[in-house]
Design a protein around this motif. Structure first.
Motif, PDB file in Angstrom:
ATOM      1  N   ALA A  91      19.623  36.587  70.765  1.00 19.45           N
ATOM      2  CA  ALA A  91      20.779  35.810  70.299  1.00 19.45           C
ATOM      3  C   ALA A  91      22.072  36.598  70.273  1.00 19.45           C
ATOM      4  O   ALA A  91      23.149  36.005  70.209  1.00 19.45           O
ATOM      5  N   GLY A  92      21.993  37.922  70.294  1.00 19.61           N
ATOM      6  CA  GLY A  92      23.213  38.717  70.184  1.00 19.61           C
ATOM      7  C   GLY A  92      23.933  38.442  68.890  1.00 19.61           C
ATOM      8  O   GLY A  92      23.367  38.558  67.804  1.00 19.61           O
ATOM      9  N   THR A  93      25.179  38.020  68.978  1.00 21.22           N
ATOM     10  CA  THR A  93      25.983  37.749  67.790  1.00 21.22           C
ATOM     11  C   THR A  93      25.999  36.273  67.409  1.00 21.22           C
ATOM     12  O   THR A  93      26.802  35.858  66.581  1.00 21.22           O
ATOM     13  N   ALA A  98      32.796  36.831  72.322  1.00 17.32           N
ATOM     14  CA  ALA A  98      33.852  36.024  71.711  1.00 17.32           C
ATOM     15  C   ALA A  98      34.976  35.690  72.684  1.00 17.32           C
ATOM     16  O   ALA A  98      35.520  34.579  72.669  1.00 17.32           O
ATOM     17  N   GLU A  99      35.325  36.619  73.555  1.00 17.87           N
ATOM     18  CA  GLU A  99      36.516  36.468  74.380  1.00 17.87           C
ATOM     19  C   GLU A  99      36.245  35.877  75.762  1.00 17.87           C
ATOM     20  O   GLU A  99      37.139  35.274  76.361  1.00 17.87           O
ATOM     21  N   ARG A 140      25.823  37.892  61.517  1.00 17.60           N
ATOM     22  CA  ARG A 140      25.783  37.481  60.099  1.00 17.60           C
ATOM     23  C   ARG A 140      27.190  37.258  59.564  1.00 17.60           C
ATOM     24  O   ARG A 140      27.465  36.277  58.861  1.00 17.60           O
ATOM     25  N   ALA A 141      28.086  38.186  59.898  1.00 19.54           N
ATOM     26  CA  ALA A 141      29.459  38.067  59.411  1.00 19.54           C
ATOM     27  C   ALA A 141      30.150  36.849  60.018  1.00 19.54           C
ATOM     28  O   ALA A 141      30.870  36.115  59.324  1.00 19.54           O
ATOM     29  N   LEU A 142      29.924  36.608  61.301  1.00 18.35           N
ATOM     30  CA  LEU A 142      30.542  35.457  61.952  1.00 18.35           C
ATOM     31  C   LEU A 142      30.013  34.148  61.375  1.00 18.35           C
ATOM     32  O   LEU A 142      30.777  33.192  61.169  1.00 18.35           O
ATOM     33  N   ALA A 143      28.712  34.090  61.105  1.00 15.17           N
ATOM     34  CA  ALA A 143      28.129  32.880  60.523  1.00 15.17           C
ATOM     35  C   ALA A 143      28.695  32.628  59.130  1.00 15.17           C
ATOM     36  O   ALA A 143      28.968  31.476  58.759  1.00 15.17           O
ATOM     37  N   GLY A 165      29.310  50.299  73.136  1.00 15.46           N
ATOM     38  CA  GLY A 165      30.501  49.543  73.501  1.00 15.46           C
ATOM     39  C   GLY A 165      30.853  48.488  72.479  1.00 15.46           C
ATOM     40  O   GLY A 165      30.808  48.714  71.270  1.00 15.46           O
ATOM     41  N   ASP A 166      31.187  47.301  72.975  1.00 13.16           N
ATOM     42  CA  ASP A 166      31.632  46.215  72.090  1.00 13.16           C
ATOM     43  C   ASP A 166      31.226  44.880  72.694  1.00 13.16           C
ATOM     44  O   ASP A 166      32.078  44.073  73.100  1.00 13.16           O
ATOM     45  N   TYR A 167      29.913  44.625  72.736  1.00 16.79           N
ATOM     46  CA  TYR A 167      29.463  43.354  73.291  1.00 16.79           C
ATOM     47  C   TYR A 167      29.970  42.158  72.471  1.00 16.79           C
ATOM     48  O   TYR A 167      30.264  41.108  73.057  1.00 16.79           O
TER      49      TYR A 167
END
Length: 284
Positions: A61-63, A34-35, A91-94, A27-29
């Motif tokens: 930690a997930g994302t 985020a939302e 990693r990308a979000l950080a 899916g898209d956790y």
């Protein structure tokens, strides 16, 4: 000489963790984090007193729901999770936020860190999904230094997410022997029993997350049906049974309808969670 019983137990645990890893990769956790629940991480960071120079571990930690806000305070943060796909998103979000975090693939029940290595150990609706609660709690305590802080957020059994997991339970395979239901972490009595006299100054507070992102109960259902690992797993378990699939469709939409306190202009729900902070006892 190896012990067949020990080998069998290790193989069963490995298979269970592989199943969990795959479930959370479905899916898209990251979109849910985020939302819908983005505010929970900063809240726990603030309530746990995270600040500059502290060494912080975010378990399951997930994302990076708590990891990134912790790093923004100037803390030195390690984010660990069983699912590498979630860590890659983190990693990308950080990087977008301009913070440095160490991302480690790790099992919450067997953390690859030293005793007392961290000043603060956090988990936001993460460690609650580790199947063996005692083992996970022991690890949270082991890696936290004496006098350090443990901060946890978990969905309560009586709240919306606890009810949703209960609604899905009849459509899923039974828990394996020794595994416990995740929402138990949302009860103060269970957390106190797990942590025991190894912590001091334990504070537990029930709070509510307002969720108003859905136009209808059916939109809520379809969102989770497509994005949330446990819900996807429930549907896959009954994928060859259209009647059971229709039953689960109705049950999830009805659940959102029952919890809707809106007045016709979209669905408004209060999702209850337990916020716990505690101090690791000296000498425990």
């Amino acid at each position: 000489m190896t012990n067949p019983n020990t080998d069998d137990a290790a193989a069963a645990d490995h298979a269970l963790k592989a199943k969990h890893r795959a479930m959370w990769a479905q899916g898209d956790y990251p979109s849910i984090a985020a939302e819908l629940i983005a505010g929970m991480g900063p809240l726990l960071v603030q309530r746990s007193g995270v600040g500059p120079g502290q060494r912080v571990l975010d378990v399951a930690a997930g994302t990076g729901n708590a990891s990134i806000p912790a790093a923004l305070t100037g803390a030195q943060v390690v984010a660990s999770d069983l699912t590498p796909e979630l860590l890659e998103v983190g990693r990308a979000l950080a990087a977008e936020r301009g913070v440095e975090i160490e991302w480690r693939e790790a099992d919450a029940e067997q953390l690859p860190f030293g005793d007392g290595e961290f000043d603060v150990v956090l988990s936001v609706v993460g460690v609650m999904f580790a199947p063996h609660h005692r083992a996970a709690a022991d690890e949270l305590l082991r890696v936290c230094r004496p006098g350090g802080t443990i901060g946890l957020i978990a969905w309560t059994p009586e709240g919306f997410l606890g009810h949703m997991l209960a609604v899905m339970k009849p459509f899923m395979p039974p828990l394996p022997p020794g595994a416990q239901p995740p929402p138990l972490w949302g009860t103060e009595e269970h957390v106190r029993e797990l942590l025991g006299d190894r912590v001091e100054e334990l504070s537990a507070e029930r709070r509510e997350l307002v969720v108003d992102a859905f136009a209808s109960p059916e939109e809520f259902r379809d969102y989770f049906k497509q994005r949330y690992g446990p819900t996807i797993a429930a549907y896959r378990a009954i994928g060859d049974d259209p009647d059971r699939t229709a039953q689960l469709d109705r049950a999830l939409a009805d659940l959102a309808r029952e919890h809707d306190r809106g007045e016709g202009d979209g669905v408004v729900m209060d999702w209850e969670f337990l916020l716990v902070t505690a101090t690791r006892a000296a000498g425990a």
